[in-house]
Design a protein around this motif. Structure first.
Motif: not given
Ligand SMILES: C[S@@+](CC[C@H](N)C(=O)[O-])C[C@H]1O[C@@H](n2cnc3c(N)ncnc32)[C@H](O)[C@@H]1O
Length: 232
Positions: A28-30, A47-54, A70-74, A102-104, A117-119, A161-163
């Motif tokens: 969907s993102q693609f 940004f927040g690429c996670g497990s490269l879903r997209a 970018v994703d802190p969860n390497r 750091q959102f940098s 920046a999906q989700s 905060s990050w929730e």
């Molecule tokens: C709901 S997932 C979405 C992942 C991706 N965008 C996708 O659609 O598949 C949220 C992602 O935000 C990442 N995240 C957490 N803290 C973050 C930060 N400070 N900067 C960037 N990403 C962060 C998480 O590791 C997670 O991969």
């Protein structure tokens, strides 16, 4: 905070959302970015690429050196490379990854045609949304586009905060105002997204899709009962 009943699993494909949506949420993102004019020469920040879903789809499509994640969860990126992408594609496409929390965006030393920046802004208090939009605006090319999802609601979520995996809400008027504060204009678009709403931001009003374009920005999926609501 809002509990949408979504849990964060322990695997690369269910930490970022329900495993059964891993394929669709990436596609969907693609499809959305391609509909908005993404070409292979464009520079994309996921940004927040996670497990490269997209990312796994963008990596295949974009030219060498055009994908930035970018994703802190390497571990999410590493597992996605192991189970979905493979070292050959990395060698060919030479993506850039940052693991900072750091959102940098400074370390990339480049500007982007598209920022995705999906989700992400569905998990950040308002101060972090402000910081993200400020950094996105700073590293967006003059004619670039930012695509981000929000959970619209009747109240704004204060704080920094990050929730996760809980979600936060913002009022549509607040989202538009936050964008305006950093020199962006933004609108919501009808592109189908279960539970959340897509917004497009640009530096110039003329760069945003018009309402006449909305029929092309629908994102419906045919012939899949799980995604039947996308056709409404
Ligand atoms: C709901 S997932 C979405 C992942 C991706 N965008 C996708 O659609 O598949 C949220 C992602 O935000 C990442 N995240 C957490 N803290 C973050 C930060 N400070 N900067 C960037 N990403 C962060 C998480 O590791 C997670 O991969």
């Amino acid at each position: 905070m809002t509990d949408l009943g979504i849990t964060a699993g322990e695997n690369y494909n269910d930490y970022v959302g329900p495993a059964e949506e891993y394929d669709f949420m990436g596609a969907s993102q693609f499809r959305l970015l391609c509909t908005l004019g993404l070409r292979s020469k464009h520079k994309l920040l996921d940004f927040g690429c996670g497990s490269l879903r997209a990312g796994r789809l963008f990596l295949t499509y974009l030219d060498e050196g055009c994908y930035y994640g970018v994703d802190p969860n390497r571990w999410l990126i590493e597992d996605a490379i192991k189970f979905q992408v493979g070292q050959d594609l990395l060698r060919i496409k030479k993506p850039f990854f940052s693991y900072n929390d750091q959102f940098s965006l400074a370390e990339f030393e480049t500007h982007f045609d598209f920022i995705l920046a999906q989700s992400i802004l569905t998990h950040t208090g308002i101060d972090l949304v402000r910081l993200c939009l400020q950094n996105f605006a700073r590293y967006l090319k003059p004619d670039g586009l930012i695509l981000a999802t929000f959970l619209e609601g009747d109240y704004d979520t204060e704080g920094d905060s990050w929730e996760y995996p809980m979600c936060v809400t913002f009022r549509p008027s607040t989202i538009r105002q936050l964008a305006q504060d950093v020199g962006l204009v933004g609108i919501s678009i009808p592109w189908f997204r279960p539970r959340q709403t897509w917004y497009v931001f640009a530096k110039d009003q003329d760069r945003l899709p018009t309402e006449a374009m909305f029929p092309y920005l629908h994102g419906a999926v045919l012939f899949d009962s799980m995604l039947g609501s996308s056709k409404k």
